[in-house]
Design a protein around this motif. Structure first.
Motif, mmCIF file in Angstrom:
data_model
loop_
_atom_site.group_PDB
_atom_site.id
_atom_site.type_symbol
_atom_site.label_atom_id
_atom_site.label_comp_id
_atom_site.label_asym_id
_atom_site.label_seq_id
_atom_site.Cartn_x
_atom_site.Cartn_y
_atom_site.Cartn_z
ATOM 1 N N MET A 161 0.847 -1.198 0.000
ATOM 2 C CA MET A 161 0.000 0.000 0.000
ATOM 3 C C MET A 161 0.882 1.248 0.000
ATOM 4 N N HIS A 162 0.481 2.240 -0.778
ATOM 5 C CA HIS A 162 1.239 3.479 -0.888
ATOM 6 C C HIS A 162 1.338 4.167 0.474
ATOM 7 N N GLN A 163 2.561 4.495 0.887
ATOM 8 C CA GLN A 163 2.775 5.098 2.198
ATOM 9 C C GLN A 163 2.992 6.609 2.061
ATOM 10 N N PRO A 164 2.566 7.384 3.065
ATOM 11 C CA PRO A 164 2.796 8.835 2.996
ATOM 12 C C PRO A 164 4.280 9.158 3.082
ATOM 13 N N ALA A 165 4.645 10.253 2.448
ATOM 14 C CA ALA A 165 6.035 10.701 2.475
ATOM 15 C C ALA A 165 6.318 11.564 3.699
ATOM 16 N N TRP A 166 5.278 12.076 4.310
ATOM 17 C CA TRP A 166 5.432 12.918 5.514
ATOM 18 C C TRP A 166 4.229 12.661 6.412
ATOM 19 N N THR A 167 4.473 12.528 7.684
ATOM 20 C CA THR A 167 3.390 12.365 8.653
ATOM 21 C C THR A 167 3.565 13.378 9.780
ATOM 22 N N PRO A 168 2.461 13.861 10.328
ATOM 23 C CA PRO A 168 2.567 14.863 11.399
ATOM 24 C C PRO A 168 3.211 14.265 12.645
ATOM 25 N N ARG A 169 3.957 15.079 13.347
ATOM 26 C CA ARG A 169 4.490 14.660 14.639
ATOM 27 C C ARG A 169 3.335 14.597 15.639
ATOM 28 N N SER A 170 3.296 13.533 16.402
ATOM 29 C CA SER A 170 2.142 13.288 17.272
ATOM 30 C C SER A 170 1.920 14.416 18.270
ATOM 31 N N GLU A 171 3.021 14.962 18.828
ATOM 32 C CA GLU A 171 2.847 16.009 19.831
ATOM 33 C C GLU A 171 2.326 17.300 19.212
ATOM 34 N N ALA A 172 2.769 17.609 17.976
ATOM 35 C CA ALA A 172 2.283 18.810 17.303
ATOM 36 C C ALA A 172 0.816 18.658 16.918
ATOM 37 N N ALA A 173 0.464 17.480 16.416
ATOM 38 C CA ALA A 173 -0.931 17.240 16.052
ATOM 39 C C ALA A 173 -1.837 17.330 17.271
#
Length: 645
Positions: free
Chosen positions: A1-13
């Protein structure tokens, strides 16, 4: 499955306002349990329960209703949905609420590096003074005040003062000729013109005093003129800006007006006919910007917000709406590439910008020039709009800025002065794709039979109203032009005129305008795929593709290329190869033609439709294209391709 190239940092989200909003609607509006951590769950709830969502948005952001609404939505029929019936409010009443008067409200950065700043206290005082001047000039609810101005503080004050009185504001930049400006402004029959007398661009001062004087003569309904520079010639009283601000008296509270009362008019590009004035209302604009800037962009009072724009583009209006949050708005008056593409990055660093709005073209120019940005520590979001963001731009931003900054691709329109698709602090980024459909927007891709489709190209439609849809088109008493623009294809359903793909993972791909669609041998092609492929080559600076239906029934698909210094005898073959490899064999052009420049609108969009019409024989002046472009000579260059076979 196509994976994201960037994911939000959990603490910032977790610290974002959209997560807090999700918790709030769980507690107060019975939203699903996942609404505070799953963007798609929150989005689905927002479109399945639109009244609950938009009502919650107003309550969460504590919208000040002078008269409360009877309900959220009385009639969902499009066009003509009746939002927040019976309510009264004023957008200006929400500007800088509770903000320290000493906080910087507006920064104007000039091309030569000079900087001017104004605090919220000064902004309020100047707005009140200008409102008093306009009131004394006879301006009240429903009247029109217009601007012919460079990107600067005076436009912000004039807009806020106009809106305070319940009058309607509209403006164009001073790069428009007097005739082109009048094509837009005169239809509103304005009573007051606020005008500059010159601007700086690309290292040169452009004197526009004579142009401003000529425009005054083209607006026969004027009763007063305010000039921010030297006096201009007019048949009515002309007041200097400083003298208008010297008007004394008691502060004028914002006039409470109905939810849909006209706030401003924005203009279509005029590339395919006389520019239409799209009128938006106080309440719809307020809610859209609270959502777009407050939830999707997470704009905060401590932030500095900079979007490179001009007074000709809706993003100017969005930039000013940053003041709703008590943020500092940075306006840039000049060429973003002068003296080089590092200019805006230097500005981002200088003012410690948190949210930087730009275009794919600027990001591409920065990469091509080898710019290495060094923004301040506050930068967390780069938002890109105006055209399709290629995957290469995402990769370049990560290379030079790391994973601390989210590159948020956004697409919307002057039509709704907001976004249809975009990102949020909680959404991942897939290179070359837009992260998600916007909250509250029941957006789908429809095939020719009117069926929603996934993972295939379709028309962008919106099946339920949103508050910021236009109140009306100006001078359209029976609403026929409005209906024809958006509802003639699918009655009761908004058709935006873009080809899109909604993927099974919820992202969106933009394929270009459906009125500029390439339809080759029955296969519908998007121009964006061709641009992404071609402009990845070092040989190519810029490109434009059109599809021309010829009288003999043949279909001609030329690709126009602005060559770089490395263009050589093998470049055309490389263009064909990269298009075939990265798009498909169907996307390969019939021929490659070299041009000096690609004409764009003043908001940076490639002029595919006007170029197609010119190649088919239309007069550039007759279709209004010369007034709409930033480079008339580049547009006229395409006349020579009329006889191409």
């Amino acid at each position: 499955m196509h994976q994201p190239a960037w994911t939000p940092r959990s603490e910032a989200a977790a610290a974002s306002r959209i997560v807090d909003f999700g918790r709030w609607v769980r507690q107060h509006r019975a939203a699903p349990a996942a609404a505070d951590h799953d963007y798609e769950a929150l989005r689905r709830w927002s479109i399945e329960h639109p009244e609950a969502f938009w009502g919650a948005l107003a309550d969460y952001f504590e919208v000040r209703f002078a008269v409360p609404p009877e309900q959220v939505l009385r009639d969902p029929t499009m066009p003509g949905a009746d939002w927040f019936p019976g309510s009264e409010l004023n957008l200006v009443d929400h500007v800088g609420r509770g903000v320290d008067p000493a906080r910087t409200a507006v920064v104007v950065e000039h091309e030569d590096g000079a900087t001017d700043t104004w605090t919220y206290g000064r902004l309020r005082a100047d707005t009140a003074a200008m409102a008093r001047f306009l009131r004394d000039a006879g301006i009240g609810p429903g009247d029109r005040v217009v601007g012919y101005l460079p990107n600067g503080y005076e436009g912000v004050v004039a807009f806020l003062a106009t809106a305070t009185l319940g009058a309607l504001w509209a403006q164009v930049g001073m790069d428009y000729s007097p005739g082109a400006a009048a094509d837009r402004l005169a239809q509103l029959e304005p009573a007051v013109l606020v005008t500059g007398t010159g601007y700086a661009f690309r290292g040169r001062r452009h004197d526009r005093a004579d142009a401003a004087s000529e425009l005054c003569g083209l607006l026969p309904t004027l009763t007063a003129v305010v000039t921010t520079g030297e006096p201009v010639r007019a048949a009515v009283a002309v007041t200097r800006w400083a003298d208008a601000l010297a008007t004394s008296g008691e502060p004028i509270p914002p006039v409470a007006v109905p939810f849909a009362h006209p706030l401003w008019a924005l203009f279509t590009s005029g590339t395919t006919g006389k520019p239409k004035a799209i009128v938006h209302g106080h309440g719809g604009v307020l809610l859209e910007q609270l959502k777009s800037l407050g939830l999707h962009t997470d704009l905060r009072p401590e932030d500095t917000f900079f979007w490179y724009t001009t007074p000709n583009w809706m993003m100017w209006n969005v930039q000013v709406c940053g003041l709703l949050f008590g943020a500092t708005a940075v306006l840039y008056a000049g060429d973003p590439l002068h003296p080089g593409p590092e200019r805006l990055w230097d500005l981002v660093a200088k003012h410690d910008v948190a949210v930087f709005g730009t275009s794919p073209g600027y990001l591409g120019a920065s990469e091509a020039a080898g710019v290495v940005p060094r923004p301040g520590a506050s930068l967390r979001t780069i938002a890109s709009t105006g055209s399709t963001l290629p995957a290469s731009a995402n990769r370049w931003v990560r290379e030079v800025l790391g994973d601390q900054v989210q590159l948020a691709s956004v697409s919307g329109g002057t039509d709704v002065v907001g976004s249809f698709v975009g990102a949020a602090p909680t959404t991942p980024v897939y290179d070359g794709e837009i992260s998600a459909r916007a909250l509250g927007v029941a957006l789908e891709a429809w095939d020719d039979a009117g069926n929603a489709v996934t993972d295939q190209v379709g028309e962008l439609v919106v099946t339920h109203p949103i508050p910021s849809m236009p109140v009306m088109f100006w001078d359209d008493p029976d609403g026929s032009r409005y209906r024809d623009a958006y509802f003639s294809t699918y009655p009761g359903v908004w058709r935006q005129g873009d080809w899109i793909t909604v993927t099974s993972r919820g992202t969106v791909l933009m394929h270009g305008r459906s009125d500029a669609t390439l339809n080759r041998r029955g296969i519908r092609l998007g121009s964006a795929e061709i641009y992404a492929a071609v402009e990845s080559l070092d040989d190519v600076v810029d490109s434009l593709v059109i599809g021309v239906e010829r009288a003999d029934g043949e279909y001609w698909m030329p690709l126009f290329v602005v060559p770089s210094a490395t263009w050589d005898e093998g470049s055309e073959a490389r263009v064909r190869e990269v298009v075939a490899a990265r798009a498909s064999k169907h996307h390969v052009p019939d021929c490659v033609e070299l041009v000096r420049a690609v004409p764009r609108t003043r908001t940076g969009k490639k002029m595919e439709v006007p170029v197609k019409r010119i190649v088919q024989g239309a007069d550039p002046a007759a279709i209004g294209a010369l007034d709409a472009t930033d480079d008339p000579a580049a547009l006229l260059d395409f006349v020579r391709f009329r006889t191409a076979e």
